[in-house]
Design a protein around this motif. Structure first.
Motif, PDB file in Angstrom:
ATOM      1  N   GLU A 108       2.147   0.076   6.265  1.00 13.68           N
ATOM      2  CA  GLU A 108       2.019   1.235   7.155  1.00 13.68           C
ATOM      3  C   GLU A 108       0.580   1.344   7.639  1.00 13.68           C
ATOM      4  O   GLU A 108      -0.358   1.147   6.873  1.00 13.68           O
ATOM      5  N   ARG A 109       0.432   1.679   8.919  1.00 12.08           N
ATOM      6  CA  ARG A 109      -0.880   1.995   9.478  1.00 12.08           C
ATOM      7  C   ARG A 109      -0.873   3.497   9.737  1.00 12.08           C
ATOM      8  O   ARG A 109      -0.076   3.999  10.519  1.00 12.08           O
ATOM      9  N   THR A 115      -4.469   1.332   5.901  1.00 13.59           N
ATOM     10  CA  THR A 115      -3.261   0.546   5.668  1.00 13.59           C
ATOM     11  C   THR A 115      -2.714   0.877   4.290  1.00 13.59           C
ATOM     12  O   THR A 115      -3.466   0.945   3.319  1.00 13.59           O
ATOM     13  N   ARG A 183       7.664  -2.120   8.730  1.00 13.63           N
ATOM     14  CA  ARG A 183       6.366  -1.746   9.285  1.00 13.63           C
ATOM     15  C   ARG A 183       6.454  -0.350   9.884  1.00 13.63           C
ATOM     16  O   ARG A 183       7.486   0.035  10.428  1.00 13.63           O
ATOM     17  N   SER A 184       5.334   0.361   9.806  1.00 11.68           N
ATOM     18  CA  SER A 184       5.226   1.683  10.432  1.00 11.68           C
ATOM     19  C   SER A 184       3.821   1.859  10.974  1.00 11.68           C
ATOM     20  O   SER A 184       2.853   1.381  10.381  1.00 11.68           O
ATOM     21  N   GLN A 185       3.750   2.570  12.063  1.00  8.99           N
ATOM     22  CA  GLN A 185       2.455   2.919  12.627  1.00  8.99           C
ATOM     23  C   GLN A 185       2.578   4.295  13.258  1.00  8.99           C
ATOM     24  O   GLN A 185       3.578   4.611  13.900  1.00  8.99           O
ATOM     25  N   LEU A 193      -2.147   4.321  19.380  1.00 16.34           N
ATOM     26  CA  LEU A 193      -1.690   3.478  18.278  1.00 16.34           C
ATOM     27  C   LEU A 193      -2.618   2.276  18.218  1.00 16.34           C
ATOM     28  O   LEU A 193      -2.883   1.645  19.232  1.00 16.34           O
ATOM     29  N   SER A 194      -3.128   1.979  17.035  1.00 16.76           N
ATOM     30  CA  SER A 194      -4.021   0.828  16.909  1.00 16.76           C
ATOM     31  C   SER A 194      -3.224  -0.455  17.040  1.00 16.76           C
ATOM     32  O   SER A 194      -2.018  -0.471  16.835  1.00 16.76           O
TER      33      SER A 194
END
Length: 195
Positions: A108-109, A115, A183-185, A193-194
């Protein structure tokens, strides 16, 4: 379930609840013998007969409903339900459910750019009991064994507090027939969002 099958179930229920008469026995192909009298009573009239018909209709509708429940859900429905389940499980501190939803390779970000792994998420304290999270504007895209969900997570720290909107993207992978979040952001609305 298609309409024809639904009509069949309702009709079958009505037929089964109908009073048995000499004509219905002949219709069913039962043996008849002129020398033998059939003692067939006419079915009850009035309210009792109406009750039978209503029960038959309810039975038919229940069959329709049970068949609809047995239908497999689409991948889009499964992924959407997983998003909602994740938010509820996080809100109440249900780490076992979160453990099942997240893949072992999960990354996750966070909105701050940090992270986190699956274990980091599971070790994090639950949010405040007065906080709420509501998902909105969900867009689910499924391509084979991968899926992505984008949307807005409206977080409110406590009742009466101005909510903060976070935009997010979650990636899903289907392995051996089971969907997991990999994955998550997330970023605060207005931020980026990076990459």
């Amino acid at each position: 379930m298609d309409l024809k099958r639904g009509i069949f179930y309702v009709s079958l229920g009505i037929f089964l609840a109908s009073p048995i008469t000499k004509k219905s026995l002949i219709f069913l192909g039962s043996p008849t013998n002129q020398t033998k009298k059939l003692n067939v009573k006419r079915g009850m009239k009035g309210a009792a007969e109406m009750r039978k018909h209503c029960l038959a209709i309810v039975w038919g509708l229940a069959m329709i409903g049970s068949h609809a429940l047995a239908q497999p859900k689409s991948d889009e429905d499964v992924v959407t339900a997983m998003e909602q389940t994740w938010v509820r499980a996080t809100a109440v501190g249900d780490k076992e459910t979160v453990r099942e939803l997240l893949d072992d390779s999960y990354i996750e970000r966070t909105p701050t750019g940090a992270t986190r792994t699956k274990e980091d998420v599971l070790q994090a304290p639950p949010p405040s009991m007065t906080s709420t999270q509501d998902l909105d504007d969900l867009i689910v895209v499924v391509r084979g064994d991968t899926a992505s969900v984008t949307g807005t997570n409206r977080y409110r720290a406590a009742p009466g507090v101005t909510p903060v909107d976070y935009v997010f993207v979650d990636a899903f992978q289907k392995r051996e027939g089971v969907w997991r979040i990999v994955r998550s952001q997330m970023a605060r609305r207005g931020g980026e969002l990076s990459k």
